[in-house]
Every structure is written in C-alpha cells, then in structure tokens.
Design a protein around this motif. Structure first.
Motif, PDB file in Angstrom:
ATOM      1  N   LYS A 130      34.947 -57.839 -20.695  1.00 59.27           N
ATOM      2  CA  LYS A 130      34.577 -57.308 -19.383  1.00 59.27           C
ATOM      3  C   LYS A 130      35.665 -57.610 -18.360  1.00 59.27           C
ATOM      4  N   LYS A 131      36.185 -58.835 -18.377  1.00 59.38           N
ATOM      5  CA  LYS A 131      37.237 -59.202 -17.425  1.00 59.38           C
ATOM      6  C   LYS A 131      38.501 -58.366 -17.657  1.00 59.38           C
ATOM      7  N   LEU A 132      38.878 -58.186 -18.912  1.00 56.71           N
ATOM      8  CA  LEU A 132      40.058 -57.374 -19.223  1.00 56.71           C
ATOM      9  C   LEU A 132      39.852 -55.913 -18.819  1.00 56.71           C
ATOM     10  N   THR A 133      38.677 -55.400 -19.092  1.00 58.58           N
ATOM     11  CA  THR A 133      38.371 -54.022 -18.724  1.00 58.58           C
ATOM     12  C   THR A 133      38.414 -53.839 -17.218  1.00 58.58           C
ATOM     13  N   ASP A 134      37.788 -54.753 -16.486  1.00 59.76           N
ATOM     14  CA  ASP A 134      37.804 -54.682 -15.022  1.00 59.76           C
ATOM     15  C   ASP A 134      39.227 -54.754 -14.489  1.00 59.76           C
ATOM     16  N   ASN A 135      40.036 -55.628 -15.085  1.00 57.19           N
ATOM     17  CA  ASN A 135      41.418 -55.783 -14.659  1.00 57.19           C
ATOM     18  C   ASN A 135      42.226 -54.507 -14.924  1.00 57.19           C
ATOM     19  N   LEU A 136      42.007 -53.889 -16.072  1.00 59.09           N
ATOM     20  CA  LEU A 136      42.711 -52.642 -16.378  1.00 59.09           C
ATOM     21  C   LEU A 136      42.324 -51.533 -15.416  1.00 59.09           C
TER      22      LEU A 136
END
Length: 72
Positions: free
Chosen positions: A9-15
């Motif tokens: 989720k954190k990686l997706t939000d960051n992308l």
C-alpha cells in the motif's frame, strides 16, 4: 501477511504520488520545450501523437542530461 500488505500500500501510494516524475520524460524540461513540441502535434497522425510526443520529449530529456553531465 500484514507487513507485505502495508508495504504494498505504501509503495502504491508513493508511485501514485510521485510516479509521473519517474516515467514522464518531460518532468524537468522547461515549459517552453513542451509548448514547442505541442506545436508539432498537428503534423502527426492523431493516433500516433502520444507516442511521438513521448519519444520527442524523451530524446530531448536524454540529450539534455548528457550535455549537462560533467565530462571526465
């Protein structure tokens, strides 16, 4: 499994927040360059405009970065 879900989720939000900087070839080009490229688009077939725009901006971005790199 929770750790991986949180990380995903954190990686997706960051992308989503910063992804354009990673994939947009015009991110650090001046607005005037983008405007000039847009002036060329009427001469390109409508279905090819996105691809051609991306390629032109990518080439300008690539060569601009090569020119500004310190020579050894």
């Amino acid at each position: 499994m929770g750790i991986f879900s949180d990380l995903d989720k954190k990686l997706t939000d960051n992308l989503y927040a910063h992804g354009n900087d990673l994939v947009d070839p015009a991110t650090d080009l001046p607005e005037s360059v983008e405007e000039r490229v847009e002036l060329l688009m009427p001469f390109v077939q409508p279905e090819a405009r996105e691809l051609v725009r991306s390629q032109i901006l990518g080439l300008i971005h690539e060569y601009r970065n090569e020119d500004s790199a310190p020579s050894s």
